[in-house]
Every structure is written in structure tokens, then in C-alpha cells.
Design an enzyme around this catalytic site. Sequence first.
Site, PDB file in Angstrom:
ATOM      1  N   ARG A  90      -3.510  -9.089 -20.534  1.00 51.50           N
ATOM      2  CA  ARG A  90      -4.462  -8.808 -21.611  1.00 51.50           C
ATOM      3  C   ARG A  90      -3.884  -7.871 -22.668  1.00 51.50           C
ATOM      4  O   ARG A  90      -4.432  -7.757 -23.765  1.00 51.50           O
ATOM      5  CB  ARG A  90      -5.759  -8.229 -21.038  1.00 51.50           C
ATOM      6  CG  ARG A  90      -5.617  -6.853 -20.413  1.00 51.50           C
ATOM      7  CD  ARG A  90      -6.890  -6.434 -19.699  1.00 51.50           C
ATOM      8  NE  ARG A  90      -8.045  -6.457 -20.567  1.00 51.50           N
ATOM      9  CZ  ARG A  90      -8.356  -5.491 -21.424  1.00 51.50           C
ATOM     10  NH1 ARG A  90      -7.586  -4.429 -21.524  1.00 51.50           N
ATOM     11  NH2 ARG A  90      -9.433  -5.579 -22.172  1.00 51.50           N
TER      12      ARG A  90
ATOM     13  N   PRO B  66       0.803  -1.223   0.000  1.00 48.68           N
ATOM     14  CA  PRO B  66       0.000   0.000   0.000  1.00 48.68           C
ATOM     15  C   PRO B  66       0.835   1.272   0.000  1.00 48.68           C
ATOM     16  O   PRO B  66       0.320   2.355  -0.273  1.00 48.68           O
ATOM     17  CB  PRO B  66      -0.826  -0.118   1.289  1.00 48.68           C
ATOM     18  CG  PRO B  66      -0.086  -1.082   2.146  1.00 48.68           C
ATOM     19  CD  PRO B  66       0.580  -2.038   1.212  1.00 48.68           C
TER      20      PRO B  66
END
Length: 247
Positions: free
Chosen positions: A156, A91
Amino acid sequence: MNIDVLTLFPEMFDGVFGHSILKKGEENQAVKYNVVNFREFADNKHKTVDDYPYGGGAGMVLKPQPIFDAVSHLVEQANTEKPPKVILMCPQGARYDQKKAEELAKEEHLIFVCGHYEGYDERIREHLITEEISIGDFILTGGELGAMVVIDSVVRLLPGVLGNEESHMRDSFSTGFLEHPHYTRPADFRGMKVPEVLTSGNHKLIDEWRAKESLRRTYNRRPDLLEQIELTDQHRKWMAEFEKEEK
């Protein structure tokens, strides 16, 4: 592309890598996945990978040795001239976006480090990791879900993965704008009709409509993105129309 994932929970990736586009990418030999439990590299008889933090405090911290040795093993196995990108899901890392996905899609070898517990020994960050990535300003129980998100968005983009190579070029954020609306059959669904221009067969007008609606959606939903885009005179003309419509 070779993608290695270091995790304490390798079974989490079975379903993700075994279905849909990610599976197709491997079947088409565009990518190869390798999920490794870095507990296997622990050099103690109990195979512990964490310990209490120096100075005290809550939680446990991942030890450097298992992760350093696991990465070294993967690099040796790869035997490539160009060193891999070693990515720490954290994070505190840089906020992930489509631009970073496109950058990572150009790499030959990615190693993702997914941690649990309170955090990592700082020496992992300082001497092993090449990039720290965050998928948002919130805390997860581990880095696995974040790694899945990043890997999906990268794979992708690889040649031979999507059925239509132009599919990702119009995606939201790929052009800087959010993507335009989509419609399919029937043209009239319970009185809700598809915009006439899309059924006109006039591809020039269709392209213009899509560009305008892409701008409209960005203007309404993510106006902050427009500050990062070099707008044309036509863009500004359309934005003036949007402003009038709001009044």
C-alpha cells in the site's frame, strides 16, 4: 517490486492477492506476486521438507535443502544486480512496525519464507536469511498470516497503489502519532454531531484540530510513542491542556 513467497500452502494467498488494494497494486504494475511451494524443491522422492531434530525433542524441523534451493532459483530468475531481501517470518524476529514497512517499500525484490512445524534448521537463519520479522509476541501455526500482514502494509506504500498518494502519509505511525478521528455525512447523526471545525471550511483550523486530536489520541492510547517523537512547544502546550482535563 517483485514479491516471492515460499510456503507449503500456496493456496492460502489466492484470496489475499486477488482482492482489494493488493490486487490493484498488481493490476497497476506496481508489484508482481509469485507464490512457490518449496516442497517442489525437495531432493528426495517423497518430497519431504522436514525431519526430526538432532538431540531429540517434540515436533519436526524444516530441512535446509529445499529452502536454499528455492531461494537460489528465485534469485537466478530475478537476474537483478541488487540481491533481494530474504525475510523469515518468525516469532523470534524483530518486532514489525511502520518504519520497517517504509524501509521494505524501497526494495525491488522481497522473498518471504513461511515455515511450519517446530522450527527451521538454524543454517537457514545463519546463511540464507537477511532479516527475521515478527508481527507480535504470540505463536501462529505458520508464517503465512504474518507474511500477508507485512506484504499488505508494504504494497500500500508503493507508488500507484492507493488512489490518493497522500493517504498513507497521515496513517497512524507514519507521522509517529496515532491518526486523528474521522467523520463523514451526516453532520448530525441521532444527535451525535461532527465537530464544527470540520464543517467550517477553514483548512488552517482543520489542520490544527487534526494535529491536536492526533496528539490527544496518542497521549491517551499510546503514550509510549511520545518518547520517540521530538515534541514541539505547541505539542507540550496541548499536552498540558490534556493533563488539566484529566483532573
